[in-house]
Design an enzyme around this catalytic site. Structure first.
Site, PDB file in Angstrom:
ATOM      1  CB  SER A 206      61.016  -1.288 -19.136  1.00  0.00           C
ATOM      2  OG  SER A 206      61.834  -2.293 -19.877  1.00  0.00           O
TER       3      SER A 206
ATOM      4  CG  HIS B  74      63.635   2.349 -20.320  1.00  0.00           C
ATOM      5  ND1 HIS B  74      64.244   3.317 -20.137  1.00  0.00           N
ATOM      6  CD2 HIS B  74      64.038   1.068 -20.125  1.00  0.00           C
ATOM      7  CE1 HIS B  74      65.491   2.775 -19.809  1.00  0.00           C
ATOM      8  NE2 HIS B  74      65.507   1.425 -19.773  1.00  0.00           N
TER       9      HIS B  74
ATOM     10  CG  ASP C 215      65.330  -2.015 -21.123  1.00  0.00           C
ATOM     11  OD1 ASP C 215      66.182  -1.158 -21.019  1.00  0.00           O
ATOM     12  OD2 ASP C 215      64.319  -2.201 -20.608  1.00  0.00           O
TER      13      ASP C 215
ATOM     14  CG  MET D 272      69.150  -6.307 -22.939  1.00  0.00           C
ATOM     15  SD  MET D 272      68.469  -7.487 -21.659  1.00  0.00           S
ATOM     16  CE  MET D 272      67.814  -6.139 -20.559  1.00  0.00           C
TER      17      MET D 272
ATOM     18  CG  HIS E 248      68.929   1.115 -20.844  1.00  0.00           C
ATOM     19  ND1 HIS E 248      68.515   0.447 -19.754  1.00  0.00           N
ATOM     20  CD2 HIS E 248      70.280   1.005 -20.631  1.00  0.00           C
ATOM     21  CE1 HIS E 248      69.667   0.096 -18.930  1.00  0.00           C
ATOM     22  NE2 HIS E 248      70.503   0.421 -19.426  1.00  0.00           N
TER      23      HIS E 248
ATOM     24  CG  MET F  34      71.815  -2.533 -21.036  1.00  0.00           C
ATOM     25  SD  MET F  34      70.370  -3.232 -20.051  1.00  0.00           S
ATOM     26  CE  MET F  34      68.989  -2.723 -21.272  1.00  0.00           C
TER      27      MET F  34
ATOM     28  CG  MET G 111      71.533   0.252 -14.529  1.00  0.00           C
ATOM     29  SD  MET G 111      70.109   0.358 -15.481  1.00  0.00           S
ATOM     30  CE  MET G 111      69.233  -1.200 -15.049  1.00  0.00           C
TER      31      MET G 111
ATOM     32  N   GLY H  14      70.213  -6.506 -17.592  1.00  0.00           N
ATOM     33  CA  GLY H  14      69.838  -7.873 -18.250  1.00  0.00           C
ATOM     34  C   GLY H  14      68.459  -8.337 -18.269  1.00  0.00           C
ATOM     35  CG  PHE H  15      67.379 -11.102 -16.938  1.00  0.00           C
ATOM     36  CD1 PHE H  15      67.164 -11.960 -17.917  1.00  0.00           C
ATOM     37  CD2 PHE H  15      68.819 -11.007 -16.261  1.00  0.00           C
ATOM     38  CE1 PHE H  15      68.264 -12.822 -18.490  1.00  0.00           C
ATOM     39  CE2 PHE H  15      69.673 -11.982 -16.764  1.00  0.00           C
ATOM     40  CZ  PHE H  15      69.747 -12.712 -18.010  1.00  0.00           C
TER      41      PHE H  15
ATOM     42  CG  ASP I 240      66.014   0.625 -15.991  1.00  0.00           C
ATOM     43  OD1 ASP I 240      65.015  -0.077 -15.713  1.00  0.00           O
ATOM     44  OD2 ASP I 240      66.724   0.655 -17.001  1.00  0.00           O
ATOM     45  N   GLY I 241      64.973  -0.445 -12.544  1.00  0.00           N
ATOM     46  CA  GLY I 241      65.120  -1.693 -11.922  1.00  0.00           C
ATOM     47  C   GLY I 241      64.212  -1.673 -10.800  1.00  0.00           C
ATOM     48  N   GLY I 242      63.368  -2.508 -10.688  1.00  0.00           N
ATOM     49  CA  GLY I 242      62.672  -3.013  -9.612  1.00  0.00           C
ATOM     50  C   GLY I 242      61.644  -1.735  -8.903  1.00  0.00           C
TER      51      GLY I 242
ATOM     52  N   GLY J  74      58.853  -1.794 -15.475  1.00  0.00           N
ATOM     53  CA  GLY J  74      58.674  -2.657 -16.703  1.00  0.00           C
ATOM     54  C   GLY J  74      57.681  -3.929 -16.169  1.00  0.00           C
ATOM     55  CB  SER J  75      57.758  -6.769 -14.071  1.00  0.00           C
ATOM     56  OG  SER J  75      58.531  -6.280 -12.906  1.00  0.00           O
TER      57      SER J  75
HETATM   58  C1  DX5 Z   1      67.114  -4.079 -17.005  1.00  0.00           C
HETATM   59  C2  DX5 Z   1      66.444  -3.150 -17.879  1.00  0.00           C
HETATM   60  C3  DX5 Z   1      65.248  -2.681 -17.170  1.00  0.00           C
HETATM   61  C4  DX5 Z   1      64.141  -3.519 -16.996  1.00  0.00           C
HETATM   62  C5  DX5 Z   1      63.502  -2.976 -15.751  1.00  0.00           C
HETATM   63  O1  DX5 Z   1      68.307  -4.383 -17.590  1.00  0.00           O
HETATM   64  O2  DX5 Z   1      67.436  -1.985 -18.152  1.00  0.00           O
HETATM   65  O3  DX5 Z   1      64.582  -1.438 -17.974  1.00  0.00           O
HETATM   66  O4  DX5 Z   1      63.261  -3.682 -17.987  1.00  0.00           O
HETATM   67  O5  DX5 Z   1      62.479  -4.006 -15.365  1.00  0.00           O
HETATM   68  P1  DX5 Z   1      61.601  -4.064 -14.093  1.00  0.00           P
HETATM   69  O6  DX5 Z   1      60.879  -2.822 -13.891  1.00  0.00           O
HETATM   70  O7  DX5 Z   1      60.860  -5.417 -14.050  1.00  0.00           O
HETATM   71  O8  DX5 Z   1      62.594  -4.167 -12.971  1.00  0.00           O
HETATM   72 ZN    ZN Z   2      66.371  -0.194 -18.978  1.00  0.00          ZN
END
Ligand code: DX5
Ligand code: ZN
Length: 224
Positions: free
Chosen positions: A8, A33, A35, A37, A67, A69, A138, A143-144, A176-178, A198-199
């Site tokens: 991401s 990916h 994102d 927002m 994606h 949002m 998700m 959002g983050f 997606d997420g964590g 992402g991170s």
């Molecule tokens: C959150 C996004 C994710 C996010 C994932 O709303 O949809 O794609 O970037 O980031 P990590 O992998 O850091 O949770």
């Molecule tokens: Zn995403």
């Protein structure tokens, strides 16, 4: 289906976005990916179709997994189709008429995805299963980047996997997420085949080593 790793770009260095995308592709990413927002559907603001269009113009021919949002979603779908999205995912809460929204995406020549928040039941998956190419679970609230993985998402992935297999269509199942090296195998065992991170990737010093470590974990999960 084969496993896809989808970095991401939310966690990329936006001042060097093109270089960052080149770097994760060279490091073994399967798709990017993207994102989007709007500070309305989710409490954050990111990038839009102009950024995708300029990446395409710069020569990026990779698969962009967009994606959305944003609410309402329909207004931006044409712009993302024109910009060159390969796949566009929407949340059922972001549109009044989900069937129309998914049809707009498919009729425009892109693949369509449907996204489920941690507290959103899977009902719409059954209703829309003939219209989608991907379901996205998700594992954080959207959002983050950088939030903690919500463990109960694994049960929802497993349930989505059952419904997709029962329908028999070639629908990818994304999470997606964590997602990190430490939990990607659990997500695969639950039934996911596409892993957004992402991170975990952009926050690591060595993108290739991180993606390779994820693939190593996925290989072990497949062997079980
Ligand atoms: C959150 C996004 C994710 C996010 C994932 O709303 O949809 O794609 O970037 O980031 P990590 O992998 O850091 O949770
Ligand atoms: Zn995403």
């Amino acid at each position: 289906m084969d496993h896809w790793i989808a970095p991401s770009i939310l966690s990329a260095d936006f001042s060097r976005l093109g270089e960052e995308i080149e770097a994760v592709l060279a490091a073994g990413a399967d798709v990017i990916h993207f994102d989007v927002m709007d500070n309305h559907y989710v409490p954050n603001l990111t990038i839009g179709p102009l950024v995708l269009e300029s990446l395409r113009r710069a020569g990026f021919d990779c698969f962009f997994d967009v994606h959305l949002m944003v609410k309402p979603a329909d207004r931006l779908i044409g712009d993302f189709l024109d910009a060159g999205a390969d796949l566009i995912s929407v949340h059922p809460e972001s549109t009044e008429h989900l069937h129309r929204t998914l049809s707009l995406i498919r009729d425009g020549g892109a693949q369509a995805g449907l996204v489920f928040n941690p507290a959103t039941p899977l009902h719409a998956l059954d209703e829309a299963i003939e219209l989608i190419d991907l379901a996205l679970i998700m594992s954080v609230n959207p959002g983050f980047g950088g939030q903690a993985f919500i463990e109960s998402s694994l049960g929802k992935v497993a349930e989505a996997r059952r419904r997709i297999d029962a329908c028999g269509r070639p629908i990818r199942l994304e999470i997606d997420g964590g997602i990190k090296v430490a939990n990607v195998a659990q997500a695969a065992v639950a039934g996911a085949d596409t892993f957004v991170a992402g991170s975990a990737i952009f926050g690591s010093g060595d993108y290739a080593a991180t993606i390779a470590a994820m693939r190593g974990e996925l290989g072990k999960a497949s062997a079980c």
